[in-house]
Scaffold this motif. Structure first.
Motif, short mmCIF file in Angstrom:
data_model
loop_
_atom_site.label_atom_id
_atom_site.label_comp_id
_atom_site.label_asym_id
_atom_site.label_seq_id
_atom_site.Cartn_x
_atom_site.Cartn_y
_atom_site.Cartn_z
N THR A 212 0.81 -1.22 0.00
CA THR A 212 0.00 0.00 0.00
C THR A 212 0.85 1.28 0.00
O THR A 212 0.33 2.37 0.17
CB THR A 212 -0.96 0.03 1.22
N PRO B 162 -6.88 1.84 -0.84
CA PRO B 162 -7.51 2.93 -1.61
C PRO B 162 -8.89 2.59 -2.14
O PRO B 162 -9.13 1.48 -2.62
CB PRO B 162 -6.52 3.15 -2.78
N MET C 241 -7.73 4.94 -6.29
CA MET C 241 -6.93 3.99 -7.06
C MET C 241 -6.76 4.48 -8.50
O MET C 241 -5.69 4.31 -9.10
CB MET C 241 -7.58 2.61 -7.04
N LYS C 242 -7.80 5.08 -9.06
CA LYS C 242 -7.69 5.62 -10.42
C LYS C 242 -6.61 6.70 -10.50
O LYS C 242 -5.85 6.77 -11.47
CB LYS C 242 -9.04 6.18 -10.88
N ILE D 10 -3.98 6.88 -8.56
CA ILE D 10 -2.69 6.18 -8.42
C ILE D 10 -2.29 5.57 -9.76
O ILE D 10 -1.14 5.67 -10.19
CB ILE D 10 -2.78 5.10 -7.33
N LEU E 205 -10.46 -2.38 -12.90
CA LEU E 205 -10.58 -2.09 -11.47
C LEU E 205 -11.84 -2.72 -10.88
O LEU E 205 -11.84 -3.17 -9.73
CB LEU E 205 -10.58 -0.58 -11.23
N TYR F 146 -11.47 -5.24 -7.70
CA TYR F 146 -12.15 -5.11 -6.40
C TYR F 146 -13.07 -6.30 -6.15
O TYR F 146 -13.26 -6.70 -4.99
CB TYR F 146 -12.90 -3.79 -6.31
N THR G 115 -2.10 -2.86 -3.99
CA THR G 115 -1.95 -1.78 -4.96
C THR G 115 -0.81 -2.07 -5.93
O THR G 115 -0.96 -1.89 -7.15
CB THR G 115 -1.66 -0.45 -4.22
#
Length: 282
Positions: free
Chosen positions: A37, A180, A185-186, A188, A205, A209, A223
């Motif tokens: 992470t 996240p 996350m998007k 990142i 994504l 998830y 991540t």
């Protein structure tokens, strides 16, 4: 001296607050969270953002707290004395400085990373209590006291593999890096894979998830693993349609980037088998 994140690291508001609070309080920042992470990377980015040199101490299961201060090589000194070496008369020639000593003697503020402290013996954190609190320690072989010229920014990471002592926790500012949310996350992903197509990213994504939330999963992908997976998808020029799964094919494409043990692979294979067995016969 404020940390506001960097172009290469997406820091949430609560993480920025934690870093700046630890700096203001002059307390070690203890960062916990799932592996992957960005805990270790945080220290590197704090160092870069504030323009400070970083000193990194990677902890292993065999690491002792004393190694962070210094190590005295009595064996080498004995050997040199037998050989009649002149250097044997100065004990300082046989003292190897540890990472804390290096950080303490720096003329400028530095970032000291103590990485994965929970890997060491349970007594390890307690053995560093006074040194991290008072920012000094005694060298018994020379009789000198090493005291920090400028108090370093200390960042300590833990994967939460074992509980840390209360006395140690009291001396730290604590922050847990939550996994996240999709929107974070998007952001990142955009840092690491700029310009990735929106539809592919959304499909990937969503699937990622779903995998993390699968009941019975032994190790949830992190991540860093989703970033590797997306890199492979881009390298293979895959489309959102290529990623589609059905009950008969529950394993994700290039699943080796996401699933890291045979139990989890077998879990998805069982899910596929159950889905096939429930399909109506023609």
């Amino acid at each position: 001296m404020k940390f506001q994140g960097t172009d290469a690291y997406v820091a949430t508001d609560d993480l920025k607050v934690a870093v700046n609070a630890a700096v203001a309080l002059e307390r070690p920042l203890l960062v916990k969270g799932e592996p992957g992470t960005g805990k270790t990377e945080l220290a590197r980015q704090v160092s870069q953002a504030l323009g400070l040199r970083m000193i990194e101490w990677n902890i292993k299961s065999t690491t002792k707290a004393q190694q962070g201060l210094y190590e005295y090589d009595a064996v080498s000194r004995l050997r040199d004395s037998q050989l009649g070496e002149e250097r044997v008369h100065d004990v300082k020639n046989y003292i190897k400085k540890g990472k804390l000593w290096t950080a303490f003697e720096a003329d400028e503020k530095v970032v000291l990373l103590i990485d994965e402290i929970d890997k060491a013996d349970i007594e390890f954190p307690n053995d560093l209590l006074q040194e991290l609190d008072k920012m000094e320690f005694h060298v018994y072989e020379t009789g000198e006291t090493i005291k920090a010229k400028v108090r370093p920014i200390v960042i300590i990471t833990s994967n939460n593999e074992k509980e840390l002592p209360d006395a140690f926790l009291r001396r730290c500012f604590f922050h847990y890096i939550r996994f996240p949310e999709p929107e974070v996350m998007k952001q990142i992903v955009e840092v690491h894979h700029p310009g990735i197509k929106e539809k592919l990213l959304t499909t990937a994504l969503t699937q990622f998830y779903e995998i993390r939330e699968t009941a019975g999963l032994k190790k949830k992908p992190s991540t860093s693993e989703v970033l590797d997976w997306l890199k492979l998808l881009l390298a293979e020029d895959m489309t959102p349609e290529d990623l589609k799964r059905d009950g008969a094919n529950a394993l994700p494409k290039l699943h080796g980037a996401l699933l890291k043990n045979e139990q989890d692979v077998h879990l998805f294979e069982r899910l596929a088998f159950m889905a096939r067995s429930q399909q109506p016969r023609r």
